[in-house]
Design a protein around this motif. Structure first.
Motif, PDB file in Angstrom:
ATOM      1  N   SER A 172      44.927  -1.186  54.843  1.00  0.00           N
ATOM      2  CA  SER A 172      45.850  -0.245  54.186  1.00  0.00           C
ATOM      3  C   SER A 172      47.040   0.063  55.104  1.00  0.00           C
ATOM      4  O   SER A 172      48.139   0.344  54.619  1.00  0.00           O
ATOM      5  CB  SER A 172      45.123   1.035  53.764  1.00  0.00           C
ATOM      6  OG  SER A 172      44.688   1.769  54.887  1.00  0.00           O
ATOM      7  N   ILE A 173      46.829  -0.014  56.420  1.00  0.00           N
ATOM      8  CA  ILE A 173      47.941   0.201  57.360  1.00  0.00           C
ATOM      9  C   ILE A 173      48.808  -1.059  57.449  1.00  0.00           C
ATOM     10  O   ILE A 173      50.040  -0.993  57.418  1.00  0.00           O
ATOM     11  CB  ILE A 173      47.390   0.613  58.737  1.00  0.00           C
ATOM     12  CG1 ILE A 173      46.758   2.005  58.610  1.00  0.00           C
ATOM     13  CG2 ILE A 173      48.486   0.607  59.796  1.00  0.00           C
ATOM     14  CD1 ILE A 173      45.812   2.346  59.723  1.00  0.00           C
TER      15      ILE A 173
ATOM     16  N   SER B 254      43.505   3.643  65.354  1.00  0.00           N
ATOM     17  CA  SER B 254      42.674   4.336  64.367  1.00  0.00           C
ATOM     18  C   SER B 254      41.486   3.460  64.046  1.00  0.00           C
ATOM     19  O   SER B 254      41.642   2.392  63.440  1.00  0.00           O
ATOM     20  CB  SER B 254      43.465   4.591  63.074  1.00  0.00           C
ATOM     21  OG  SER B 254      44.467   5.552  63.282  1.00  0.00           O
TER      22      SER B 254
ATOM     23  N   THR C 217      44.117   8.768  58.116  1.00  0.00           N
ATOM     24  CA  THR C 217      44.523   7.497  58.704  1.00  0.00           C
ATOM     25  C   THR C 217      45.529   6.736  57.844  1.00  0.00           C
ATOM     26  O   THR C 217      46.573   6.306  58.341  1.00  0.00           O
ATOM     27  CB  THR C 217      43.280   6.642  59.011  1.00  0.00           C
ATOM     28  OG1 THR C 217      42.490   7.373  59.944  1.00  0.00           O
ATOM     29  CG2 THR C 217      43.658   5.314  59.619  1.00  0.00           C
ATOM     30  N   THR C 218      45.234   6.574  56.567  1.00  0.00           N
ATOM     31  CA  THR C 218      46.178   5.841  55.720  1.00  0.00           C
ATOM     32  C   THR C 218      47.488   6.615  55.593  1.00  0.00           C
ATOM     33  O   THR C 218      48.572   6.031  55.517  1.00  0.00           O
ATOM     34  CB  THR C 218      45.557   5.540  54.344  1.00  0.00           C
ATOM     35  OG1 THR C 218      44.404   4.710  54.565  1.00  0.00           O
ATOM     36  CG2 THR C 218      46.522   4.808  53.433  1.00  0.00           C
TER      37      THR C 218
ATOM     38  N   GLY D 104      49.615   5.163  58.609  1.00  0.00           N
ATOM     39  CA  GLY D 104      50.480   4.456  57.652  1.00  0.00           C
ATOM     40  C   GLY D 104      51.941   4.847  57.825  1.00  0.00           C
ATOM     41  O   GLY D 104      52.846   4.008  57.724  1.00  0.00           O
TER      42      GLY D 104
ATOM     43  N   SER E 294      40.925  12.653  56.352  1.00  0.00           N
ATOM     44  CA  SER E 294      41.657  11.820  55.383  1.00  0.00           C
ATOM     45  C   SER E 294      43.058  11.503  55.883  1.00  0.00           C
ATOM     46  O   SER E 294      44.016  11.474  55.120  1.00  0.00           O
ATOM     47  CB  SER E 294      41.720  12.500  53.999  1.00  0.00           C
ATOM     48  OG  SER E 294      40.439  12.707  53.497  1.00  0.00           O
TER      49      SER E 294
ATOM     50  N   THR F  98      40.911   0.523  56.693  1.00  0.00           N
ATOM     51  CA  THR F  98      42.252   1.018  57.028  1.00  0.00           C
ATOM     52  C   THR F  98      43.088  -0.001  57.799  1.00  0.00           C
ATOM     53  O   THR F  98      44.313   0.110  57.803  1.00  0.00           O
ATOM     54  CB  THR F  98      42.192   2.330  57.838  1.00  0.00           C
ATOM     55  OG1 THR F  98      41.329   2.145  58.968  1.00  0.00           O
ATOM     56  CG2 THR F  98      41.669   3.459  56.982  1.00  0.00           C
TER      57      THR F  98
ATOM     58  N   ASP G  51      38.541   1.756  62.214  1.00  0.00           N
ATOM     59  CA  ASP G  51      38.578   1.368  60.798  1.00  0.00           C
ATOM     60  C   ASP G  51      37.188   1.516  60.186  1.00  0.00           C
ATOM     61  O   ASP G  51      36.320   0.678  60.393  1.00  0.00           O
ATOM     62  CB  ASP G  51      39.068  -0.093  60.722  1.00  0.00           C
ATOM     63  CG  ASP G  51      39.140  -0.611  59.293  1.00  0.00           C
ATOM     64  OD1 ASP G  51      38.736   0.095  58.357  1.00  0.00           O
ATOM     65  OD2 ASP G  51      39.627  -1.759  59.136  1.00  0.00           O
TER      66      ASP G  51
ATOM     67  N   THR H 151      39.861   9.072  63.249  1.00  0.00           N
ATOM     68  CA  THR H 151      39.834   8.724  61.836  1.00  0.00           C
ATOM     69  C   THR H 151      38.990   9.790  61.151  1.00  0.00           C
ATOM     70  O   THR H 151      37.759   9.780  61.229  1.00  0.00           O
ATOM     71  CB  THR H 151      39.233   7.325  61.639  1.00  0.00           C
ATOM     72  OG1 THR H 151      40.096   6.369  62.253  1.00  0.00           O
ATOM     73  CG2 THR H 151      39.094   6.997  60.171  1.00  0.00           C
TER      74      THR H 151
END
Lengths: 286, 758, 159
Positions: free
Chosen positions: B494-495, B485, B531-532, B536, B529, B491, B487, B526
């Motif tokens: 956050s990942i 993904s 990706t996270t 994640g 909304s 992210t 960034d 990405t």
């Protein structure tokens, strides 16, 4: 991208020799010239960098209180000069509005004048401060009132091979004040949709002894509001006077519709800006 | 240490892993790529909005010293009528191909026509200037009303209206008409005691990312293509390259660089296939091409201008009984505006029994619209939220009161079909209701200044999609995480935080990197909304696998069954033996069974729909028409904030873009279809001086279908601002602004029309 | 038109490079000197991504010819961090999450350094005014302004 040659000069004579070529252009701050040439909006085979000429870098107030600003002095030096800021506030209003901080680190009043945009911020301000320009050319030097400098969008009275050397701004008169206001849709980084510069002087009785009003972005060149003196001289300043001056500005304006604004909005804006600049100039008389 | 949210890592604010590179200038973005022997590309673009290409003469251009290759649309292989799913919408590849390099016609000002590769950029640009095109100019279609008018000349001979699923038989500029229906609209309006209706118009706007598109491509003699580019989706680029160029997907490797903003505008390829063709013609030398800012604005995905009509009916007590929306979106030169998502968004915040929504996807001679952050959402919500405000005023209800009364909740069915799972719209409205900003009184201004306060809500679906990642545990206890993904806004961190939480280790032990398409499993872009949320979720699963492996290794070291080992507070424990530290176990991996490597790929489900509610105070100078944003508070249900400052940043950034859209941003064209403001001077995005601090009010109603409750954040915050600002202007002036942007000149004209004197 | 040799002090070191007369300083930094931390966002002075400090003054390197810097001093983003680590502004940008995509960040940090060198304790309004020539599309400026104010209050003057 257009290609060109570059030469840096250190005397006026060298500059004039280089500028004798019809495809040569003087380079000051370059913030207009460089993108214009690169994007093909101005032609140049030779760019003559005049920043190395000491006379063009002068920023001086003489014994009589007159200000000389070399044509290559960057704007941040103009508005960063405490005495200039105190004595010529209308000019400082304009100098601190052109571009962002990084543009002001490079851009010059000379360049703003020579670009001769109808919306050039410094021009109405210099007009109401009564500034004149010193120009050198093949036939020697001459001086030109700023009010007579621009003759159309991108066009000035500079002849072939002539170079703007300096801007001379007379000492402010006693009991005088000046202000320059423009309207832009954002709060920075825009070209004036309309603008107005006002300088005025009061006599000992508090009546208007002198007044100059000049408008930007509402015609092919900056416009001097010729009726201003008749409307104001000899009278006490008032909100009514401001309104009359605003109406005179609207009457004098000859705006067009373009990408930056409508003629109707511009007519209205010069009224508002002239009223507000008048009140700001009055407020500055200390 | 466990925090109040019950987590050790989630909710903390570590320094992002790519941070030092990005504050020191070391991070490499698209235009920072430089390959040995690379050539520089330049593009010839159409000076006309609509013109037939009669002939292209490249002979003079080819003679410029340094020129190595020239390509035109004729160099692209024929692409059939395939549909490829590339993330935020289906794209007809044949049209995508013609958008890369024009075929028989130039369809918009700035349309790519031909390209040159040369040993220097100057030579390439000089050669481009020497390409001679013989044009036959055609009348352009430049707005929705002209394009939809009966008898309008169609842009394409092969676009037929998809009329509610049925193809019509004559070519048309209306590519699609879609409809969502729920209940009985006639009965709903018959039941209504108050009905309001109005039409709104919005201009074309651009995503405005600061990094121009840039691509460097090398097409090797063995057929292998390597693409270095700034993209939201490396795998999408891979597929588009494969299909546009007609090469096997295995021949394409995409190496994503850092990406300087996208907002939906970097989902599709523009330069990449052209660089590839040039590279092949130049004998395999890499070719780099970077757009100018003017190219970016004139020729890459803006988002649609639109017309949106909304009619609402309600009972006196404020209960909505019926709603009807009609919307037409400019797709630009090829089908595919975001009218579909706009139709899903427009009334989603409200539980309305009877609804009809009609949407039209309309062609015109402007650049092909692309996704822009909550595509279509801002246009739609501007109209709908203005009408909710109008209805509230007609009913003398408060703006939050009317929204709470009709708020969508768990179980509410949207007009476009889906039933909401657990959502947090009510909680979001309540958070705003109790916020000091809402509770404060707006001080009135003096003179020519008028102040007003406005509220608007917004919805976004959020999206799951497919993500993959792999990781290995190093002997020093660090975990190398390879993800696909790209960034755009942090992210990686956050990942990595979700991976660390899942394993049970500090986040600074995770070393995340975004890798190329040959080095990690498939990832959707990405965007949406997702990706996270989705990557994640993959990180969580990956963490669980690594944790299980680590426990197995520790068990072997303890010489006990794995079921007898616990991993708590950084140590492995089993009854009756001294604990082993995490680092002890990692250091001994080779002796306890070998290194730990794991990978996870998931087609995720369970994305969490999300809502925002924005409150803004404005001051309007009624002499100039200029609007100043005085104060802004944006509440949003984010599910769970993994990295709260990034969540705030997403909300603040969405608000800033929305305010720009509301007040000043729009494409300006002359009558011939030439774009007049293709630059950052006259395409006026907000500066630091145009905005106040923006308060982001994070509401957490966890998404029950994500291990950490994540919903997705990035898109919701651009949905409400235009409506909120419009409602604040109404509050200030008593004038309903029905066109975006609400620029000074438009505001003055509206004031004059309404008879409000300065 | 001929290739020029330009000698300048770049991030404290004397360097000589060749350039074409029409090349901008931005192009020379990125393509001749391989300092790609200075970014190109618009090439006409309207976004600030290419900000550098020239003889102590903030400028847009896209609006300066490479030839013009002969004999002058330039600081780019690569010269902001000192031998002992990050400049306090860089640290503050990281700690305040003042970047998202990061493309505008070098320009903002260079511009902010020029601000704090001149005005070590700016107000919020002064920060916003000074940085109005730097466009950021991701952050809404909130965290950038806070990062600069925090670095200022921590005394991040000349390194």
């Amino acid at each position: 991208m257009q290609t060109f040659s570059y030469r840096s000069v250190s005397t006026v004579e060298e500059a004039l020799a280089a500028l004798a070529s019809p495809t040569a252009r003087a380079l000051g701050g370059g913030t207009d010239l460089i993108p214009m040439v690169r994007e093909g909006r101005r032609q140049a085979d030779l760019v003559v960098d005049v920043k190395g000429i000491p006379e063009l870098g002068r920023l001086e107030i003489d014994a009589q209180g007159n200000l000389t600003i070399g044509a290559a002095v960057a704007l941040h030096r103009v508005y960063g000069h405490p005495e200039v800021a105190r004595r010529w506030p209308g000019l400082v209003d304009a100098a601190s509005l052109i571009g962002g901080t990084a543009v002001q680190g490079r851009a010059t009043l000379g360049g703003n004048l020579c670009t001769a945009s109808p919306a050039g911020d410094s021009i109405p301000a210099l007009i109401v401060h009564g500034a004149t320009l010193i120009v050198a050319g093949p036939a020697g030097r001459r001086s030109i009132p700023v009010a007579a400098f621009c003759i159309g969008p991108g066009r000035t009275v500079l002849g072939p091979g002539e170079l703007l050397i300096a801007i001379q701004v007379p000492a402010p008169r006693p009991r005088s004040g000046a202000a320059y206001l423009r309207f832009i849709p954002r709060n920075e980084m825009d070209i004036a949709v309309a603008s107005s510069g006002v300088a005025l002087q009061l006599d000992a009785e508090g009546h208007i002894a002198a007044i100059d009003v000049a408008l930007g972005a509402v015609g092919p060149t900056p416009i001097v509001v010729a009726d201003a003196a008749a409307l104001a001289l000899g009278q006490a300043p008032s909100a009514e006077m401001a309104a009359k001056l605003g109406a005179a500005a609207t009457a004098a304006a000859r705006p067009i519709d373009d990408v930056r604004g409508t003629a109707a909005h511009r007519k209205r804006l010069v009224d508002v800006l002239t009223r507000r600049a008048f009140m700001a100039a009055l407020h500055r008389i200390g | 240490m466990t925090q109040s949210n019950g987590f050790k890592v989630i909710g903390t604010r570590p320094v992002r892993h790519d941070g030092v590179d990005k504050v020191t200038g070391r991070a490499l973005y698209g235009a920072d790529v430089r390959l040995n022997g690379q050539l520089y590309g330049a593009m010839l673009r159409s000076p006309h909005a609509h013109a037939r290409i009669v002939a292209i003469d490249t002979s003079e251009a080819a003679a410029v010293p340094g020129v190595k290759a020239i390509v035109t649309g004729a160099d692209l292989p024929h692409v059939g009528d395939q549909i490829a799913d590339i993330g935020e919408g289906a794209v007809n590849l044949r049209h995508l191909s013609a958008n890369i390099l024009a075929g028989r016609k130039a369809l918009y000002f700035g349309h790519a026509i031909a390209a040159v590769a040369a040993t220097s950029l100057t030579a390439a640009q000089q050669a481009v200037n020497k390409i001679k095109v013989t044009w036959e100019e055609l009348p352009p279609v430049l707005n929705l009303r002209d394009a939809m008018a009966a008898g309008a000349a169609p842009l394409h001979p092969d676009v037929f209206t998809d009329e509610l699923g049925e193809k019509s038989t004559t070519p048309s500029n209306i590519a699609e008409h879609l409809r969502h229906e729920k209940g009985d609209i006639a009965a709903g309006f018959a039941e209504a005691e108050v009905v309001v209706e109005r039409e709104f118009v919005t201009g074309t706007v651009h995503q405005g990312y600061i990094e121009p598109h840039s691509a460097t491509v090398q097409w090797n003699a063995d057929g292998q293509l390597t693409v270095y580019c700034s993209t939201q989706g490396a795998f999408g680029v891979r597929r588009e390259m494969s299909e546009i160029l007609g090469v096997p997907i295995s021949h394409v490797k995409v190496v994503p660089t850092e990406i300087g903003g996208g907002f939906g505008g970097k989902l599709n390829v523009y330069l990449e296939p052209v660089c590839a063709l040039l590279s092949r013609k130049a004998g395999g030398r890499p070719v780099k091409m970077t757009m100018s800012r003017a190219d970016v604005l004139a020729a890459t995905g803006p988002t649609s201008a639109s017309i949106v009509r909304v009619k609402l009916g309600a009972r006196r007590d404020g209960t909505l009984t019926a709603a009807q929306a009609w919307m037409a979106f400019e797709a630009g030169a090829f089908p595919g505006s975001p009218v579909g998502s706009a139709a899903g968004v427009i009334l989603a915040p409200y539980d309305i029994p009877n609804v009809v929504i009609d949407g039209f996807d309309v062609l015109c001679n402007k650049p092909k619209a692309n996704a822009y952050r909550a595509p279509g959402g801002t246009n739609a919500a501007y109209a709908a939220e203005s009408m909710i405000d109008e209805l509230a005023r007609a009913l003398k209800m408060g703006p939050i009161e009317i929204r709470l009364k009709n708020a969508a909740r768990e179980g509410t069915r949207r007009a476009d079909g889906p039933v909401f799972p657990r959502i947090g719209f009510v909680e979001t409205l309540e958070a705003l209701l109790h916020h000091p900003h809402f509770q404060s009184r707006l001080e009135r201004a003096t003179g020519s200044r008028r102040r007003g306060r406005g509220i608007a809500a917004g919805f976004w679906f959020n999206w799951g999609g497919t993500s993959s990642a792999s990781a290995q545990v190093n002997p020093d206890g660090t975990v190398a995480l390879s993800e696909g993904s790209t960034d755009i806004g942090g992210t990686r961190t956050s990942i990595a935080m979700q991976l660390a939480e899942s394993i049970g280790i500090p986040v600074n032990l995770v070393k995340p990197q975004v890798v190329d398409t040959d080095s990690v499993g498939y990832n959707d872009a990405t965007g949406g909304s997702r990706t996270t949320f989705a990557t994640g979720m993959v990180a969580y699963e990956l963490g669980q696998k690594l944790r299980e492996e680590l426990i197995a290794h520790a068990a072997r070291q303890f010489e006990v069954e794995a079921a007898a080992v616990r991993f708590e507070d950084g140590a492995f424990r089993t009854d009756g033996k001294p604990p082993l530290s995490y680092f002890d176990v990692c250091g001994a991996l080779r002796d306890t069974g070998g290194e730990i490597v794991a990978s996870v790929s998931m087609r995720t489900k369970g994305e969490g729909p999300a809502f925002g509610a924005h409150l803004v105070d404005v001051e309007v100078d009624i002499e100039t028409g200029k609007v100043k944003i005085l104060r802004y508070t944006a509440a949003q249900d984010v599910g769970r904030a993994i990295y709260p400052p990034f969540v705030e940043g997403q909300i603040q950034g969405g608000v800033a873009q929305g305010v720009g859209w509301a007040l000043n941003e729009e494409y300006l064209y002359d009558k011939a279809g030439h774009m007049l403001n293709a630059g950052f001077l006259d395409y006026r995005m907000p500066t630091a001086l145009d905005l106040p601090m923006i308060e982001a009010l994070i509401v957490e109603v966890p998404n029950p279908r994500h291990p950490y409750g994540v919903r997705g954040v990035g898109e919701v915050p651009i949905v409400p601002p235009a409506g909120a600002v419009a409602n604040a202007i109404f509050d200030a002036l008593g004038v309903r602004m029905t066109e975006l942007p609400m620029s000074p000149a438009r505001n003055i004209a509206a004031l004059a029309a309404a008879g409000v004197a300065a | 038109m001929s290739t020029l040799a330009v000698t300048t002090t770049l991030n404290g070191e004397t360097v000589t490079f060749l350039c074409e007369p029409h090349e901008t300083l931005l192009t020379a930094l990125r393509d001749r000197l391989m300092l790609t931390g200075t970014k190109e966002g618009c090439s006409n002075g309207n976004c600030g991504a290419c900000n550098v400090i020239l003889d102590g003054t903030l400028v847009n390197s896209c609006l300066v010819l490479a030839a013009e810097v002969d004999g002058h001093q330039i600081t780019t983003i690569e010269g902001i961090a000192g031998p002992n680590g990050l400049h306090p502004l860089q640290t503050s940008f990281l700690e305040n999450a003042a970047l998202q995509c990061g493309i505008c960040t070098p320009g903002f940090i260079v511009a902010s350094k020029a601000l704090l060198d001149k005005n070590p304790q700016p107000t919020e309004r002064e920060v916003r005014h000074w940085l109005a020539g730097n466009l950021c599309r991701c952050t809404g400026y909130d965290k950038i302004v806070r990062a600069v104010l925090e670095a200022a209050s921590a005394g991040a003057t000349k390194e």
